[in-house]
Design an enzyme around this catalytic site. Structure first.
Site, PDB file in Angstrom:
ATOM      1  CG  ASN A 153      -2.194  -0.693   1.017  1.00 15.02           C
ATOM      2  OD1 ASN A 153      -2.785  -0.555  -0.040  1.00 15.02           O
ATOM      3  ND2 ASN A 153      -2.652  -1.448   2.011  1.00 15.02           N
ATOM      4  CB  CYS A 171      -6.958  -3.817  -3.220  1.00 11.43           C
ATOM      5  SG  CYS A 171      -7.912  -3.351  -1.771  1.00 11.43           S
ATOM      6  CG  HIS A 205      -7.968   1.369  -0.349  1.00  8.92           C
ATOM      7  ND1 HIS A 205      -7.072   1.457   0.687  1.00  8.92           N
ATOM      8  CD2 HIS A 205      -8.048   0.048  -0.652  1.00  8.92           C
ATOM      9  CE1 HIS A 205      -6.618   0.249   0.994  1.00  8.92           C
ATOM     10  NE2 HIS A 205      -7.198  -0.619   0.184  1.00  8.92           N
ATOM     11  CE1 TYR A 209      -9.159   1.815   3.777  1.00  7.20           C
ATOM     12  CE2 TYR A 209      -9.973   0.023   2.402  1.00  7.20           C
ATOM     13  CZ  TYR A 209      -9.137   0.485   3.406  1.00  7.20           C
ATOM     14  OH  TYR A 209      -8.291  -0.389   4.039  1.00  7.20           O
TER      15      TYR A 209
HETATM   16  P1  NAD Z   1       4.518  -5.714   7.909  1.00  4.06           P
HETATM   17  O1  NAD Z   1       4.703  -4.533   8.753  1.00  4.06           O
HETATM   18  O2  NAD Z   1       4.481  -7.039   8.532  1.00  4.06           O
HETATM   19  O3  NAD Z   1       5.647  -5.688   6.780  1.00  4.06           O
HETATM   20  C1  NAD Z   1       5.927  -6.810   5.992  1.00  4.06           C
HETATM   21  C2  NAD Z   1       7.414  -7.029   5.940  1.00  4.06           C
HETATM   22  O4  NAD Z   1       8.044  -6.092   5.054  1.00  4.06           O
HETATM   23  C3  NAD Z   1       8.115  -6.857   7.297  1.00  4.06           C
HETATM   24  O5  NAD Z   1       8.642  -8.097   7.712  1.00  4.06           O
HETATM   25  C4  NAD Z   1       9.189  -5.831   6.994  1.00  4.06           C
HETATM   26  O6  NAD Z   1      10.393  -6.032   7.691  1.00  4.06           O
HETATM   27  C5  NAD Z   1       9.365  -5.972   5.507  1.00  4.06           C
HETATM   28  N1  NAD Z   1      10.100  -4.916   4.805  1.00  4.06           N
HETATM   29  C6  NAD Z   1      10.183  -3.610   5.091  1.00  4.06           C
HETATM   30  N2  NAD Z   1      10.967  -2.971   4.199  1.00  4.06           N
HETATM   31  C7  NAD Z   1      11.382  -3.905   3.303  1.00  4.06           C
HETATM   32  C8  NAD Z   1      12.203  -3.870   2.143  1.00  4.06           C
HETATM   33  N3  NAD Z   1      12.765  -2.744   1.731  1.00  4.06           N
HETATM   34  N4  NAD Z   1      12.408  -5.018   1.480  1.00  4.06           N
HETATM   35  C9  NAD Z   1      11.861  -6.171   1.910  1.00  4.06           C
HETATM   36  N5  NAD Z   1      11.081  -6.262   2.984  1.00  4.06           N
HETATM   37  C10 NAD Z   1      10.838  -5.148   3.679  1.00  4.06           C
HETATM   38  O7  NAD Z   1       3.241  -5.436   7.014  1.00  4.06           O
HETATM   39  P2  NAD Z   1       1.849  -6.154   6.824  1.00  4.06           P
HETATM   40  O8  NAD Z   1       0.916  -5.607   7.815  1.00  4.06           O
HETATM   41  O9  NAD Z   1       2.000  -7.598   6.736  1.00  4.06           O
HETATM   42  O10 NAD Z   1       1.476  -5.565   5.412  1.00  4.06           O
HETATM   43  C11 NAD Z   1       2.373  -5.707   4.326  1.00  4.06           C
HETATM   44  C12 NAD Z   1       2.062  -4.763   3.218  1.00  4.06           C
HETATM   45  O11 NAD Z   1       0.891  -5.160   2.549  1.00  4.06           O
HETATM   46  C13 NAD Z   1       1.824  -3.320   3.663  1.00  4.06           C
HETATM   47  O12 NAD Z   1       2.340  -2.431   2.706  1.00  4.06           O
HETATM   48  C14 NAD Z   1       0.321  -3.240   3.712  1.00  4.06           C
HETATM   49  O13 NAD Z   1      -0.167  -1.941   3.581  1.00  4.06           O
HETATM   50  C15 NAD Z   1      -0.036  -4.090   2.546  1.00  4.06           C
HETATM   51  N6  NAD Z   1      -1.409  -4.613   2.551  1.00  4.06           N
HETATM   52  C16 NAD Z   1      -2.113  -4.430   1.415  1.00  4.06           C
HETATM   53  C17 NAD Z   1      -3.419  -4.846   1.326  1.00  4.06           C
HETATM   54  C18 NAD Z   1      -4.175  -4.594   0.056  1.00  4.06           C
HETATM   55  O14 NAD Z   1      -5.382  -4.726   0.030  1.00  4.06           O
HETATM   56  N7  NAD Z   1      -3.502  -4.220  -1.033  1.00  4.06           N
HETATM   57  C19 NAD Z   1      -4.008  -5.514   2.426  1.00  4.06           C
HETATM   58  C20 NAD Z   1      -3.244  -5.707   3.588  1.00  4.06           C
HETATM   59  C21 NAD Z   1      -1.929  -5.256   3.631  1.00  4.06           C
HETATM   60  C1  G6P Z   2      -7.850  -3.652   4.077  1.00  2.00           C
HETATM   61  C2  G6P Z   2      -7.208  -3.133   2.844  1.00  2.00           C
HETATM   62  C3  G6P Z   2      -5.777  -3.033   2.947  1.00  2.00           C
HETATM   63  C4  G6P Z   2      -5.395  -2.479   4.275  1.00  2.00           C
HETATM   64  C5  G6P Z   2      -5.775  -3.436   5.334  1.00  2.00           C
HETATM   65  C6  G6P Z   2      -5.593  -2.889   6.720  1.00  2.00           C
HETATM   66  O1  G6P Z   2      -8.754  -4.559   3.812  1.00  2.00           O
HETATM   67  O2  G6P Z   2      -7.657  -3.583   1.621  1.00  2.00           O
HETATM   68  O3  G6P Z   2      -5.251  -2.353   1.870  1.00  2.00           O
HETATM   69  O4  G6P Z   2      -4.045  -2.262   4.328  1.00  2.00           O
HETATM   70  O5  G6P Z   2      -6.991  -4.049   5.117  1.00  2.00           O
HETATM   71  O6  G6P Z   2      -5.715  -3.900   7.645  1.00  2.00           O
HETATM   72  P1  G6P Z   2      -5.137  -3.813   9.111  1.00  2.00           P
HETATM   73  O7  G6P Z   2      -5.745  -4.998   9.756  1.00  2.00           O
HETATM   74  O8  G6P Z   2      -3.655  -3.888   8.976  1.00  2.00           O
HETATM   75  O9  G6P Z   2      -5.580  -2.509   9.677  1.00  2.00           O
HETATM   76 MN    MN Z   3      -6.472  -2.639  -0.010  1.00  2.00          MN
END
Ligand code: NAD
Ligand code: G6P
Ligand code: MN
Length: 432
Positions: free
Chosen positions: A147, A169, A199, A252
């Site tokens: 994100n 997403c 979103h 959102y």
């Molecule tokens: P998290 O905080 O657990 O991060 C995931 C990993 O990324 C961590 O282990 C961290 O050390 C690592 N990291 C940081 N910088 C890095 C780099 N330069 N290279 C490699 N690894 C690196 O995060 P999370 O809560 O598991 O979420 C992961 C990502 O996915 C976030 O960006 C979040 O916003 C996104 N996400 C997207 C959606 C969506 O709908 N698109 C849904 C949920 C989460």
């Molecule tokens: C949503 C979205 C993600 C967002 C996440 C947040 O469903 O699609 O893009 O990052 O959930 O979830 P969290 O549990 O980390 O607040």
């Molecule tokens: Mn999302």
């Protein structure tokens, strides 16, 4: 056999991704999976990789899960690079959400000031990843989940030139999964069409005889199972607004259509238990305690507390649709190419698309009514300023983005939040 590289492998969502690949193993023969992380995520990625390996072993498939803190070691020959990293880890998200909250503004992961700063930190890194991919796996697909997914995808395609990028997403998939039962239908029975930005999209729905059922679904939108991810507080949408637009907004949209109520709720939560990021910090600790257990061989239920639940269905299905040339209809972030007529052809939009070996082909939506056209043009302009500022480090442009963002009031307070976030995130913002 397919080589998958997952950047941000230490994410608590990785077991879900593994489950998605395991379920599809017959159609998507994965050979090796590389989980890439950084020093700060070393412990997490090691715990997750051991669980991932146990999951593959329990399923009886000969897949090897590798770990590295050097993505150059993982990338050579990759077929699919999936990205799910968080620059600065959850600590950075806590700052993104706390600092605006302390100034009475919405503190949210992907919206308002926090969302802009997540883009500032992430865009330079996605640029470096693409630079490495150009050298080490020039034919790979980049499946981005990081994100703010829409802006990261736009930077990857338009600024860094990686055309084979698809942004994902879980929000559209959740709507398709949960909404139909509200009108006595099963998932898959209805025809969905989405259009907008990540979103920030709307959808319309038809039944199998071609009758539009959007307004029928709208009647149930304010119910608990209305099809919104669990991280979003379900303030009731104003029905007159929805009846006028005749489209179903995404969860959102509440931050905009119900701005005062959403802000009030977020401030109340903030005072009671801290930001959502702080709450998720606690959930993550619980999850990793479970992941550590050598007896655990499957994705635990508690992952459902995270808003991103089910994302792997989207990710794995998208990869399989490319690999198997499925022409499968999915909602993804991709190049507009005229699908939404009021936005530039090369803008990245989140729209229903056909996914095949050649990638995503957007389905035409056409004209947006004036209100939605206005929103989209403002939000896309804001995104463009954010992306350009993230690359150049131009302070004035960052301030323009802040001023354009509907969740940040113009004037001195907004500028103060910008300045404080710049200092708070200094280590991750070499461009500024
Ligand atoms: P998290 O905080 O657990 O991060 C995931 C990993 O990324 C961590 O282990 C961290 O050390 C690592 N990291 C940081 N910088 C890095 C780099 N330069 N290279 C490699 N690894 C690196 O995060 P999370 O809560 O598991 O979420 C992961 C990502 O996915 C976030 O960006 C979040 O916003 C996104 N996400 C997207 C959606 C969506 O709908 N698109 C849904 C949920 C989460
Ligand atoms: C949503 C979205 C993600 C967002 C996440 C947040 O469903 O699609 O893009 O990052 O959930 O979830 P969290 O549990 O980390 O607040
Ligand atoms: Mn999302």
């Amino acid at each position: 056999k397919i080589k998958i590289v997952t950047i941000g492998g230490g994410s608590s969502y990785t077991p879900e991704l593994m489950e998605g690949f395991i379920r599809r193993y017959q159609e998507l023969p994965v050979g090796e999976i590389w989980l890439v992380d950084v020093d700060a995520g070393k412990e997490k990625v090691e715990i997750v990789s051991r669980l991932a390996q146990r999951m593959w072993d329990a399923a009886g498939y000969p897949v090897q899960v590798h770990v590295t803190l050097d993505r150059r070691e993982a990338l050579p020959g990759a077929d699919f690079v999936t990205t799910q990293f968080r620059v600065g880890q959850l600590e950075a998200r806590i700052k993104d959400e706390r600092i605006p909250s302390l100034h009475g503004m919405l503190g949210q992961e992907t919206n308002g000031a926090g969302g802009i700063f997540k883009a500032f930190r992430t865009i330079p890194v996605i640029g470096q990843i693409i630079e490495n991919m150009r050298e080490l796996c020039p034919d790979a697909w980049l499946i981005n989940f990081t994100n703010p997914s829409g802006m990261i995808t736009e930077a990857a395609i338009r600024k860094f030139g990686w055309k084979k990028t698809i942004g994902l997403c879980n929000v559209p998939g959740i709507a398709e999964m949960k909404e139909p039962e509200n009108i006595g239908c099963r998932p898959g029975e209805l025809v969905y069409q989405f259009a907008g930005l990540n979103h920030f999209h709307w959808h319309r729905v038809w039944d199998k005889d071609g009758n539009e059922v959007t307004e029928k679904l709208l009647e149930h939108i304010n119910e608990r199972n209305g099809g919104t991810p669990v991280n979003i507080y379900q303030a009731p949408f104003p029905m007159e607004l929805l009846h006028s637009m005749k489209m179903i907004p995404c969860g959102y949209h509440r931050y905009y259509y119900n701005a005062d109520e959403m802000l009030a709720h977020s401030m109340e939560e903030f005072r009671k238990g801290g930001t959502r990021a702080e709450q998720m910090h606690r959930v993550e600790k619980e999850l990793f305690d479970l992941y550590r257990n050598p007896e655990l061989k499957e994705k635990p239920e508690q992952l459902g507390k995270r808003g991103g639940a089910y994302y792997s269905d989207t990710a794995c299905e998208c990869i399989s649709a490319i690999y198997n040339n499925k022409q499968k209809r999915m909602t993804v972030s991709t190049e507009n190419r005229g699908a939404i007529s009021c936005l530039p052809a090369d803008s990245i939009v989140e729209v229903s698309s056909l996914i095949s070996a050649k990638g995503a082909e957007p389905v035409a939506w056409g004209e947006m009514p004036p209100a939605e056209r206005g929103w989209l043009q403002v939000m896309k302009a804001m995104e463009e300023c954010v992306i350009e500022a993230a690359i150049t480090g131009d302070y004035g442009l960052a301030l323009e983005a802040f001023t354009l963002n509907p969740l940040i009031p113009g004037g001195k307070e907004g500028k103060k939040v910008l300045d404080e976030l710049l200092v708070a995130h200094e280590t991750y913002l070499p461009q500024f």
